[in-house]
Motif scaffolding. Sequence first.
Motif, short mmCIF file in Angstrom:
data_model
loop_
_atom_site.label_atom_id
_atom_site.label_comp_id
_atom_site.label_asym_id
_atom_site.label_seq_id
_atom_site.Cartn_x
_atom_site.Cartn_y
_atom_site.Cartn_z
N VAL A 74 0.87 -1.18 0.00
CA VAL A 74 0.00 0.00 0.00
C VAL A 74 0.90 1.23 0.00
CG1 VAL A 74 -1.77 1.30 1.25
CG2 VAL A 74 -1.79 -1.21 1.30
N PHE A 75 0.68 2.14 -0.95
CA PHE A 75 1.41 3.40 -1.02
C PHE A 75 0.62 4.44 -0.23
CE2 PHE A 75 2.81 7.35 -3.07
CZ PHE A 75 4.18 7.18 -3.02
N VAL A 76 1.21 4.97 0.85
CA VAL A 76 0.52 5.91 1.73
C VAL A 76 1.06 7.31 1.50
CG1 VAL A 76 0.04 6.52 4.13
CG2 VAL A 76 0.20 4.11 3.47
N THR A 77 0.14 8.25 1.32
CA THR A 77 0.51 9.66 1.23
C THR A 77 -0.13 10.41 2.39
OG1 THR A 77 -1.34 10.11 -0.25
CG2 THR A 77 0.78 9.66 -1.27
N THR A 78 0.56 11.43 2.90
CA THR A 78 0.06 12.25 4.00
C THR A 78 0.27 13.72 3.67
OG1 THR A 78 2.20 12.26 5.14
CG2 THR A 78 0.68 10.47 5.71
N GLY A 79 -0.48 14.57 4.36
CA GLY A 79 -0.32 16.01 4.18
C GLY A 79 1.02 16.49 4.69
N THR A 80 1.48 15.91 5.80
CA THR A 80 2.79 16.23 6.36
C THR A 80 3.51 14.92 6.64
OG1 THR A 80 1.87 16.29 8.60
CG2 THR A 80 2.05 18.38 7.45
N PRO A 81 4.83 14.88 6.48
CA PRO A 81 5.56 13.64 6.76
C PRO A 81 5.42 13.25 8.23
CG PRO A 81 6.94 15.23 5.60
CD PRO A 81 5.68 15.94 6.00
N TYR A 82 5.46 11.96 8.49
CA TYR A 82 5.41 11.49 9.87
C TYR A 82 6.44 10.40 10.05
CZ TYR A 82 2.98 7.21 8.55
OH TYR A 82 2.66 5.99 8.00
N GLU A 83 6.86 10.21 11.30
CA GLU A 83 7.85 9.21 11.63
C GLU A 83 7.22 8.18 12.56
OE1 GLU A 83 12.07 9.20 13.97
OE2 GLU A 83 11.63 10.91 12.69
N SER A 84 7.64 6.95 12.45
CA SER A 84 7.17 5.87 13.31
C SER A 84 5.89 5.26 12.78
CB SER A 84 6.96 6.38 14.74
OG SER A 84 6.64 5.32 15.60
N SER A 85 5.44 4.22 13.45
CA SER A 85 4.21 3.55 13.01
C SER A 85 3.01 4.14 13.73
CB SER A 85 4.31 2.06 13.27
OG SER A 85 4.44 1.82 14.65
N GLY A 86 1.88 3.98 13.15
CA GLY A 86 0.65 4.48 13.75
C GLY A 86 -0.54 3.89 13.05
N LEU A 87 -1.70 4.25 13.51
CA LEU A 87 -2.96 3.82 12.93
C LEU A 87 -3.40 4.89 11.94
CD1 LEU A 87 -5.01 1.54 13.20
CD2 LEU A 87 -6.16 2.89 14.92
N LEU A 88 -3.55 4.52 10.68
CA LEU A 88 -3.89 5.47 9.63
C LEU A 88 -5.34 5.34 9.23
CD1 LEU A 88 -0.83 4.76 7.32
CD2 LEU A 88 -1.04 6.59 8.98
N THR A 89 -5.99 6.48 9.00
CA THR A 89 -7.36 6.50 8.52
C THR A 89 -7.42 7.40 7.29
OG1 THR A 89 -7.85 6.90 10.86
CG2 THR A 89 -9.68 6.51 9.46
N GLY A 90 -8.16 6.97 6.28
CA GLY A 90 -8.26 7.78 5.08
C GLY A 90 -8.92 7.02 3.95
N MET A 91 -8.78 7.54 2.74
CA MET A 91 -9.39 6.94 1.56
C MET A 91 -8.47 5.84 1.02
SD MET A 91 -11.84 6.75 -0.60
CE MET A 91 -12.81 8.18 -0.25
N PHE A 92 -9.00 4.62 0.98
CA PHE A 92 -8.26 3.45 0.49
C PHE A 92 -8.80 3.10 -0.89
CE2 PHE A 92 -7.42 -1.12 0.19
CZ PHE A 92 -6.08 -1.15 0.53
N ARG A 93 -7.90 2.86 -1.84
CA ARG A 93 -8.36 2.55 -3.20
C ARG A 93 -7.32 1.69 -3.91
NH1 ARG A 93 -5.61 6.14 -6.68
NH2 ARG A 93 -4.54 7.77 -5.53
N THR A 94 -7.75 1.08 -5.00
CA THR A 94 -6.79 0.38 -5.84
C THR A 94 -6.08 1.42 -6.69
OG1 THR A 94 -8.44 0.02 -7.56
CG2 THR A 94 -8.14 -1.75 -5.95
N ALA A 95 -4.79 1.24 -6.89
CA ALA A 95 -4.01 2.18 -7.68
C ALA A 95 -2.73 1.50 -8.11
CB ALA A 95 -3.69 3.44 -6.87
N SER A 96 -2.51 1.40 -9.37
CA SER A 96 -1.29 0.79 -9.89
C SER A 96 -0.20 1.85 -9.92
CB SER A 96 -1.55 0.25 -11.29
OG SER A 96 -0.40 -0.37 -11.78
N THR A 97 0.81 1.67 -9.07
CA THR A 97 1.92 2.62 -8.95
C THR A 97 3.22 1.84 -8.99
OG1 THR A 97 0.55 4.01 -7.52
CG2 THR A 97 2.90 4.44 -7.49
#
Length: 60
Positions: free
Chosen positions: A16-39
């Motif tokens: 899964v390729f994850v994009t964020t508004g601001t960079p973050y470090e470490s692991s966490g629980l992510l919430t957002g729009m999940f979709r299929t995307a060939s990258t």
Amino acid sequence: MGACSCNSPSPANQLVFVTTGTPYESSGLLTGMFRTASTSTQLAHIGYALSADKIEPFRH
């Protein structure tokens, strides 16, 4: 890219390729729009994308 650095890259349907508004470090629980995307990147082919709107610390 936090994928496994094995001899051969993981299949696209396991990444899964994850994009964020601001960079973050470490692991966490992510919430957002999940979709299929060939990258493709220099490291692997990716089959899914997540646009993270919210990042929270992971608690057991």
